[in-house]
Design an enzyme around this catalytic site. Structure first.
Site, PDB file in Angstrom:
ATOM      1  N   ARG A 116     -18.407 -11.031 -15.944  1.00 44.56           N
ATOM      2  CA  ARG A 116     -17.265 -10.918 -15.025  1.00 44.56           C
ATOM      3  C   ARG A 116     -16.265 -12.039 -15.231  1.00 44.56           C
ATOM      4  O   ARG A 116     -15.067 -11.862 -15.053  1.00 44.56           O
ATOM      5  CB  ARG A 116     -17.757 -10.978 -13.567  1.00 44.56           C
ATOM      6  CG  ARG A 116     -18.558  -9.801 -13.132  1.00 44.56           C
ATOM      7  CD  ARG A 116     -19.344 -10.106 -11.895  1.00 44.56           C
ATOM      8  NE  ARG A 116     -20.318 -11.169 -12.150  1.00 44.56           N
ATOM      9  CZ  ARG A 116     -21.270 -11.538 -11.321  1.00 44.56           C
ATOM     10  NH1 ARG A 116     -21.363 -10.958 -10.150  1.00 44.56           N
ATOM     11  NH2 ARG A 116     -22.121 -12.495 -11.632  1.00 44.56           N
ATOM     12  N   SER A 172     -24.026  -8.730  -6.250  1.00 47.59           N
ATOM     13  CA  SER A 172     -24.991  -8.154  -5.301  1.00 47.59           C
ATOM     14  C   SER A 172     -25.245  -9.135  -4.159  1.00 47.59           C
ATOM     15  O   SER A 172     -25.351  -8.742  -2.992  1.00 47.59           O
ATOM     16  CB  SER A 172     -26.309  -7.852  -6.007  1.00 47.59           C
ATOM     17  OG  SER A 172     -26.107  -6.983  -7.087  1.00 47.59           O
ATOM     18  N   HIS A 207     -21.283  -3.036 -11.483  1.00 41.60           N
ATOM     19  CA  HIS A 207     -22.323  -2.505 -12.380  1.00 41.60           C
ATOM     20  C   HIS A 207     -21.932  -1.110 -12.865  1.00 41.60           C
ATOM     21  O   HIS A 207     -22.084  -0.781 -14.043  1.00 41.60           O
ATOM     22  CB  HIS A 207     -23.675  -2.389 -11.659  1.00 41.60           C
ATOM     23  CG  HIS A 207     -24.303  -3.695 -11.269  1.00 41.60           C
ATOM     24  ND1 HIS A 207     -24.699  -3.991  -9.988  1.00 41.60           N
ATOM     25  CD2 HIS A 207     -24.608  -4.788 -12.005  1.00 41.60           C
ATOM     26  CE1 HIS A 207     -25.234  -5.203  -9.948  1.00 41.60           C
ATOM     27  NE2 HIS A 207     -25.189  -5.716 -11.166  1.00 41.60           N
ATOM     28  N   LYS A 250     -39.432 -12.905  -7.028  1.00 38.33           N
ATOM     29  CA  LYS A 250     -38.197 -12.780  -6.245  1.00 38.33           C
ATOM     30  C   LYS A 250     -38.472 -11.980  -4.990  1.00 38.33           C
ATOM     31  O   LYS A 250     -39.354 -11.129  -4.970  1.00 38.33           O
ATOM     32  CB  LYS A 250     -37.121 -12.068  -7.071  1.00 38.33           C
ATOM     33  CG  LYS A 250     -36.244 -13.017  -7.854  1.00 38.33           C
ATOM     34  CD  LYS A 250     -34.977 -12.299  -8.283  1.00 38.33           C
ATOM     35  CE  LYS A 250     -34.053 -13.194  -9.074  1.00 38.33           C
ATOM     36  NZ  LYS A 250     -32.877 -12.459  -9.566  1.00 38.33           N
TER      37      LYS A 250
HETATM   38  O1  PNS Z   1     -29.282  -8.923 -12.762  1.00 40.18           O
HETATM   39  P1  PNS Z   1     -29.931 -10.180 -13.275  1.00 40.18           P
HETATM   40  O2  PNS Z   1     -30.884 -10.723 -12.250  1.00 40.18           O
HETATM   41  O3  PNS Z   1     -28.928 -11.190 -13.745  1.00 40.18           O
HETATM   42  O4  PNS Z   1     -30.798  -9.734 -14.568  1.00 40.18           O
HETATM   43  C1  PNS Z   1     -31.519 -10.698 -15.306  1.00 40.18           C
HETATM   44  C2  PNS Z   1     -32.453 -10.029 -16.321  1.00 40.18           C
HETATM   45  C3  PNS Z   1     -33.330  -8.998 -15.654  1.00 40.18           C
HETATM   46  C4  PNS Z   1     -31.623  -9.320 -17.373  1.00 40.18           C
HETATM   47  C5  PNS Z   1     -33.311 -11.141 -16.992  1.00 40.18           C
HETATM   48  O5  PNS Z   1     -33.884 -11.920 -15.986  1.00 40.18           O
HETATM   49  C6  PNS Z   1     -34.421 -10.597 -17.876  1.00 40.18           C
HETATM   50  O6  PNS Z   1     -34.155 -10.023 -18.901  1.00 40.18           O
HETATM   51  N1  PNS Z   1     -35.680 -10.761 -17.444  1.00 40.18           N
HETATM   52  C7  PNS Z   1     -36.830 -10.242 -18.166  1.00 40.18           C
HETATM   53  C8  PNS Z   1     -37.725 -11.350 -18.708  1.00 40.18           C
HETATM   54  C9  PNS Z   1     -37.186 -11.869 -20.022  1.00 40.18           C
HETATM   55  O7  PNS Z   1     -37.072 -11.158 -21.005  1.00 40.18           O
HETATM   56  N2  PNS Z   1     -36.838 -13.161 -20.014  1.00 40.18           N
HETATM   57  C10 PNS Z   1     -36.260 -13.830 -21.168  1.00 40.18           C
HETATM   58  C11 PNS Z   1     -34.752 -13.689 -21.180  1.00 40.18           C
HETATM   59  S1  PNS Z   1     -34.049 -14.622 -22.451  1.00 40.18           S
END
Ligand code: PNS
Length: 186
Positions: free
Chosen positions: A97, A135, A24, A48
């Site tokens: 990645r 993570s 990150h 979560k």
């Molecule tokens: O680190 P992660 O868990 O891969 O991050 C995922 C994240 C937070 C970027 C994604 O889950 C997100 O944007 N969630 C917010 C809700 C949202 O906008 N959902 C629609 C995405 S298309």
């Protein structure tokens, strides 16, 4: 939101960051070459069960970047594009990645574009040396007594040791000659 010239370019880097890894941080370093400011935005997701609370994740990121005022940290809930618009960011940064990340990231980017065409997703590739770092794996390896020194910043290793309280973790930290506040590359 209107962006004045003085604000400079600004991107949001969203994620769970439970916890942040050097992968990150590598993405943030790269984003800072392109944008004046990067805001790491932690998703608050009641569904979560994270290892670190949202407040702890904010503290960890703050500590990792305490000497870099170009990196900010915030939390959000709801749609990412709504958050980005609210804070005046027209770019979302995501790290890729490996090809295996691509499908999910591509879907999210296209859905986000559909939800708000004004906001662009920019993919950045962390160094190959972090291509296997996640993570989830960091938590698993640490919990089982493995070494995570080179894949997370010192603050994360310390917080993991505090959280799990494993003798293996504590011993490794002492042996590594941890210096609080030392650079993540140390
Ligand atoms: O680190 P992660 O868990 O891969 O991050 C995922 C994240 C937070 C970027 C994604 O889950 C997100 O944007 N969630 C917010 C809700 C949202 O906008 N959902 C629609 C995405 S298309």
């Amino acid at each position: 939101m209107k962006k004045s010239r003085r604000d400079g370019s600004f991107a949001v880097f969203p994620g769970s960051f439970d916890p942040i890894t050097n992968g990150h941080l590598d993405v943030v370093d790269r984003a800072l070459r392109v944008f004046d400011r990067v805001r790491m935005a932690i998703l608050v997701n009641p569904e979560k069960q994270p290892l670190f609370t949202v407040d702890e994740r904010v503290e960890i990121i703050r500590e990792a970047y305490r000497r870099n005022r170009r990196v900010e940290v915030d939390t959000f809930s709801g749609l990412l594009v709504d958050y980005a618009q609210r804070v005046g960011a027209s770019v979302i940064i995501r790290g890729i990645r490996a090809i295996s990340d691509f499908e999910y990231e591509f879907q999210m980017a296209l859905m986000n574009r559909r939800l708000n065409p004004q906001i662009e997703t920019v993919f950045m590739m962390p160094a190959e040396s972090y291509s296997y770092v996640s993570s989830r794996l960091v938590k698993e390896v640490f919990q089982l007594g493995g070494r995570v020194t080179d894949v997370v910043p010192p603050v994360v290793e310390r917080r993991l040791a505090e959280k799990y309280g494993t003798p293996a973790g504590q011993a490794r930290l002492a042996g590594a000659g941890r210096r609080p506040g030392s650079s993540r590359r140390a």
